[in-house]
Design a protein around this motif. Structure first.
Motif, PDB file in Angstrom:
ATOM      1  N   MET A 199       0.860  -1.186   0.000  1.00 32.78           N
ATOM      2  CA  MET A 199       0.000   0.000   0.000  1.00 32.78           C
ATOM      3  C   MET A 199       0.893   1.232   0.000  1.00 32.78           C
ATOM      4  N   ALA A 200       0.593   2.194  -0.889  1.00 32.96           N
ATOM      5  CA  ALA A 200       1.335   3.447  -0.971  1.00 32.96           C
ATOM      6  C   ALA A 200       0.389   4.597  -0.636  1.00 32.96           C
ATOM      7  N   SER A 201       0.736   5.349   0.404  1.00 30.64           N
ATOM      8  CA  SER A 201      -0.111   6.447   0.868  1.00 30.64           C
ATOM      9  C   SER A 201       0.509   7.787   0.499  1.00 30.64           C
ATOM     10  N   THR A 202      -0.269   8.682  -0.096  1.00 33.40           N
ATOM     11  CA  THR A 202       0.147  10.039  -0.476  1.00 33.40           C
ATOM     12  C   THR A 202       1.529  10.024  -1.127  1.00 33.40           C
ATOM     13  N   MET A 203       1.658   9.160  -2.148  1.00 29.86           N
ATOM     14  CA  MET A 203       2.944   8.766  -2.720  1.00 29.86           C
ATOM     15  C   MET A 203       3.677   9.878  -3.467  1.00 29.86           C
ATOM     16  N   TYR A 204       4.987   9.915  -3.278  1.00 35.10           N
ATOM     17  CA  TYR A 204       5.911  10.701  -4.097  1.00 35.10           C
ATOM     18  C   TYR A 204       6.841   9.739  -4.826  1.00 35.10           C
ATOM     19  N   ASP A 205       7.156  10.043  -6.063  1.00 37.30           N
ATOM     20  CA  ASP A 205       8.237   9.365  -6.783  1.00 37.30           C
ATOM     21  C   ASP A 205       9.440  10.301  -6.688  1.00 37.30           C
ATOM     22  N   ILE A 206      10.319  10.048  -5.729  1.00 35.45           N
ATOM     23  CA  ILE A 206      11.444  10.951  -5.463  1.00 35.45           C
ATOM     24  C   ILE A 206      12.380  11.035  -6.659  1.00 35.45           C
ATOM     25  N   SER A 207      12.595   9.930  -7.350  1.00 33.91           N
ATOM     26  CA  SER A 207      13.463   9.965  -8.521  1.00 33.91           C
ATOM     27  C   SER A 207      12.886  10.872  -9.608  1.00 33.91           C
ATOM     28  N   ARG A 208      11.608  10.751  -9.852  1.00 33.06           N
ATOM     29  CA  ARG A 208      10.972  11.543 -10.911  1.00 33.06           C
ATOM     30  C   ARG A 208      11.001  13.036 -10.595  1.00 33.06           C
ATOM     31  N   VAL A 209      10.631  13.392  -9.380  1.00 33.91           N
ATOM     32  CA  VAL A 209      10.579  14.812  -9.049  1.00 33.91           C
ATOM     33  C   VAL A 209      11.974  15.409  -8.937  1.00 33.91           C
ATOM     34  N   SER A 210      12.959  14.611  -8.538  1.00 35.57           N
ATOM     35  CA  SER A 210      14.336  15.099  -8.489  1.00 35.57           C
ATOM     36  C   SER A 210      14.874  15.349  -9.893  1.00 35.57           C
ATOM     37  N   ALA A 211      14.546  14.464 -10.810  1.00 35.39           N
ATOM     38  CA  ALA A 211      15.070  14.556 -12.168  1.00 35.39           C
ATOM     39  C   ALA A 211      14.318  15.560 -13.031  1.00 35.39           C
ATOM     40  N   ARG A 212      13.000  15.712 -12.803  1.00 29.05           N
ATOM     41  CA  ARG A 212      12.172  16.484 -13.728  1.00 29.05           C
ATOM     42  C   ARG A 212      11.453  17.673 -13.096  1.00 29.05           C
ATOM     43  N   GLY A 213      11.516  17.790 -11.749  1.00 30.73           N
ATOM     44  CA  GLY A 213      10.772  18.847 -11.084  1.00 30.73           C
ATOM     45  C   GLY A 213       9.308  18.498 -10.967  1.00 30.73           C
ATOM     46  N   TYR A 214       8.558  19.375 -10.316  1.00 31.37           N
ATOM     47  CA  TYR A 214       7.126  19.152 -10.157  1.00 31.37           C
ATOM     48  C   TYR A 214       6.415  19.213 -11.504  1.00 31.37           C
ATOM     49  N   ASN A 215       5.496  18.278 -11.691  1.00 30.42           N
ATOM     50  CA  ASN A 215       4.740  18.183 -12.939  1.00 30.42           C
ATOM     51  C   ASN A 215       5.652  18.094 -14.159  1.00 30.42           C
ATOM     52  N   ASP A 216       6.837  17.518 -13.969  1.00 28.41           N
ATOM     53  CA  ASP A 216       7.787  17.286 -15.066  1.00 28.41           C
ATOM     54  C   ASP A 216       8.112  18.573 -15.821  1.00 28.41           C
ATOM     55  N   SER A 217       8.260  19.666 -15.085  1.00 22.81           N
ATOM     56  CA  SER A 217       8.381  20.986 -15.699  1.00 22.81           C
ATOM     57  C   SER A 217       9.816  21.428 -15.976  1.00 22.81           C
ATOM     58  N   VAL A 218      10.802  20.670 -15.513  1.00 16.38           N
ATOM     59  CA  VAL A 218      12.200  21.072 -15.667  1.00 16.38           C
ATOM     60  C   VAL A 218      12.723  20.742 -17.064  1.00 16.38           C
ATOM     61  N   THR A 219      13.432  21.665 -17.663  1.00 11.19           N
ATOM     62  CA  THR A 219      14.001  21.462 -18.995  1.00 11.19           C
ATOM     63  C   THR A 219      15.341  20.741 -18.897  1.00 11.19           C
ATOM     64  N   LEU A 220      15.809  20.233 -20.023  1.00 14.12           N
ATOM     65  CA  LEU A 220      17.120  19.584 -20.061  1.00 14.12           C
ATOM     66  C   LEU A 220      18.212  20.564 -19.659  1.00 14.12           C
ATOM     67  N   GLU A 221      18.102  21.803 -20.085  1.00 13.73           N
ATOM     68  CA  GLU A 221      19.099  22.807 -19.718  1.00 13.73           C
ATOM     69  C   GLU A 221      19.134  23.023 -18.208  1.00 13.73           C
ATOM     70  N   GLN A 222      17.970  23.104 -17.585  1.00 12.87           N
ATOM     71  CA  GLN A 222      17.916  23.287 -16.134  1.00 12.87           C
ATOM     72  C   GLN A 222      18.478  22.067 -15.401  1.00 12.87           C
ATOM     73  N   ARG A 223      18.110  20.893 -15.878  1.00 11.77           N
ATOM     74  CA  ARG A 223      18.621  19.664 -15.267  1.00 11.77           C
ATOM     75  C   ARG A 223      20.145  19.609 -15.379  1.00 11.77           C
TER      76      ARG A 223
END
Length: 369
Positions: A199-223
Motif C-alpha cells: 500500500m502506498a499512501s500520499t505517494m511521491y516518486d522521489i526519482s521523478r521529481v528530483s530529475a524532472r521537477g514538479y509536474n515534469d516541468s524542468v528542462t534539459l538545460e535546467q537539469r
C-alpha cells in the motif's frame, strides 16, 4: 493539466527568488525537488559510532493501550544497523500477519510511520516502523544521506527481520510506504517477492521529481545546470573531508511560499509533527543527496508487483496526486486507487479522519489471509 504544469514550472522560481539560497536552490524546480521534496532542512546531525535508542515514548502521537511496543534493531544488506519500533496487538497468539512501514521521506519512525504502524497493530497486525539508513536512530555515516537503492533495501531488510520472528507467518507479510517511501515500497515489492501486498499512501516518486521537477516541468538545460553544480560540489566535499549540508527552509517560509510548503511546515515545525531527529524538522540532507535519484528511476518495474495487489491512497487536493495516478496507470492488476475527498498531501500523514484505516485493514486482511 495545463494549469498543473504551469504551477509546477513556477513553484520553485517564486520560492527561490524570495529565499535567495545559494547553489542548488538557486537553480530550478529540480533543485527544490531534490532537496527532499518537502522533506528539507538542516545541518549535519552529530556523528555516531554506536546506536543509542531512546527508551522514553517520544512519538508525535499518543501511546495506545491496545498494543505492546518495544524498540528493536536489525541490519540491512549493506551492514547498516536500522532502529525500529515493533508494535504487537495485546494478547495476540499464534502466527500473525506482519507489516513493514516506512516514510515519509525525511521523517522518522516517531512520526507518521509510527502512527500507521501502531494503528494497524490495534487492528491485529504485527507492525514494524523503522528509521531509514543514515537518519533518525539508525546508523550510517555521514548523517542525513540516502539513495534509491538503499531506501529500497531498507524495506527488504525490515522483511528480513519480520520473517525471523517466531510469531510472524512468513507468507503473510505486507508493506506500507508513505510519501516518498510510497515510491520505495513499490520498488521493493517489484523485486522482493516476499512482500505479498503493498500500500502506498500520499505517494511521491522521489526519482521523478528530483530529475524532472514538479509536474515534469524542468528542462534539459535546467537539469544539466543542476547536475553540473552538484557534480562540482563533490570536489568541495572531498577536499573538506565531509559533506556540505543544505540550509534549512522549513524554519523560515516566505509569504509567497506555495501552499504545500506551508502544509509541510505546519506538520514538521509545529507540535503537531515536529521531531528533533527528523530531517524535515529543521535539519537537512547533504547537498549532493539528489545525485543518486536524478538518473535512477525507481518505478521501471512496477508491473512486476503483479499478481500481488497494490493499493494507492491519495488526497483529492494533494499537489502530489499525479504521482499516484501515474503509478496506478503503470501498475498491473490487481490494483486500486482510492482518492480521499478534500484531503491534502500532508493530511494523510496524521489526520485520523482522513486516513482510511478501515480500508487498509480490509485490504491487508483479505490479501494476507
Amino acid at each position: 493539466m495545463e494549469k498543473n504544469n504551469e504551477v509546477g514550472a513556477t513553484i520553485a522560481q517564486k520560492y527561490t527568488a524570495n529565499v535567495g539560497r545559494r547553489n542548488v536552490l538557486k537553480m530550478t524546480a529540480t533543485g527544490i525537488a531534490a532537496l527532499g521534496v518537502g522533506a528539507v532542512a538542516t545541518g549535519p546531525a552529530a556523528a555516531r559510532t554506536r546506536l543509542t535508542l531512546t527508551e522514553k515514548w517520544d512519538k508525535t502521537f499518543p501511546k495506545s493501550d491496545k498494543v505492546d511496543h518495544k524498540k528493536v534493531t536489525f541490519k540491512n544488506r549493506y551492514g547498516i544497523t536500522l532502529a525500529g519500533d515493533l508494535y504487537q496487538p495485546k494478547g495476540s497468539t499464534g502466527k500473525l500477519a506482519a507489516l513493514a512501514v516506512g516514510g515519509p521521506f525525511g521523517a522518522v519512525k516517531e512520526q507518521s510511520s509510527g502512527l500507521y504502524a501502531q494503528t494497524m497493530a490495534e487492528r491485529g497486525f504485527l507492525t514494524l516502523a523503522f528509521d531509514p539508513s543514515y537518519t533518525g536512530e539508525s546508523s550510517g555515516e555521514p548523517r542525513n544521506v540516502t539513495s534509491p537503492d538503499i531506501s529500497t533495501e531498507d524495506f527488504s531488510a525490515a522483511v528480513d527481520y519480520l520473517g525471523q520472528l517466531p510469531i510472524v507467518d512468513r507468507e503473510r507479510i505486507g508493506a506500507i510506504g508513505i510519501c516518498g517511501w510510497g515510491g520505495f515500497v513499490l520498488n521493493a515489492a517489484a523485486a522482493d517477492k516476499r512482500i505479498k501486498a503493498v500500500m502506498a499512501s500520499t505517494m511521491y516518486d522521489i526519482s521523478r521529481v528530483s530529475a524532472r521537477g514538479y509536474n515534469d516541468s524542468v528542462t534539459l538545460e535546467q537539469r544539466t545546470k543542476t547536475l553540473e553544480q552538484l557534480s562540482r560540489q563533490r570536489w568541495q566535499d572531498a577536499e573538506n573531508g565531509k559533506p556540505a549540508y543544505q540550509p534549512p527552509y522549513n524554519k523560515d517560509l516566505p509569504d509567497s511560499a506555495p501552499q504545500f510548503m506551508v502544509d509541510y511546515h505546519d506538520y514538521y515545525m509545529t507540535p503537531r509533527g515536529y521531531h528533533p531527529r527528523a530531517v524535515n524538522s529543521g535539519n537537512a540532507w547533504t547537498q549532493t543527496n539528489p545525485l543518486s535519484f536524478m538518473n535512477a528511476p525507481i518505478l521501471s518495474y512496477i508491473r512486476e508487483i503483479s499478481p500481488r495487489p497494490v493499493l494507492f491512497v491519495h488526497g483529492e487536493k494533494a499537489h502530489s496526486r499525479y504521482f499516484s495516478e501515474t503509478a496506478y496507470a503503470a501498475a498491473a492488476e490487481p490494483k486500486e486507487l482510492m482518492i480521499i475527498p478534500g484531503a491534502s498531501h500532508v493530511d494523510l500523514y496524521d489526520q485520523m479522519d482522513k486516513i482510511p484505516f478501515d480500508k487498509l485493514t480490509a485490504f491487508f486482511k483479505q490479501h494476507l489471509a
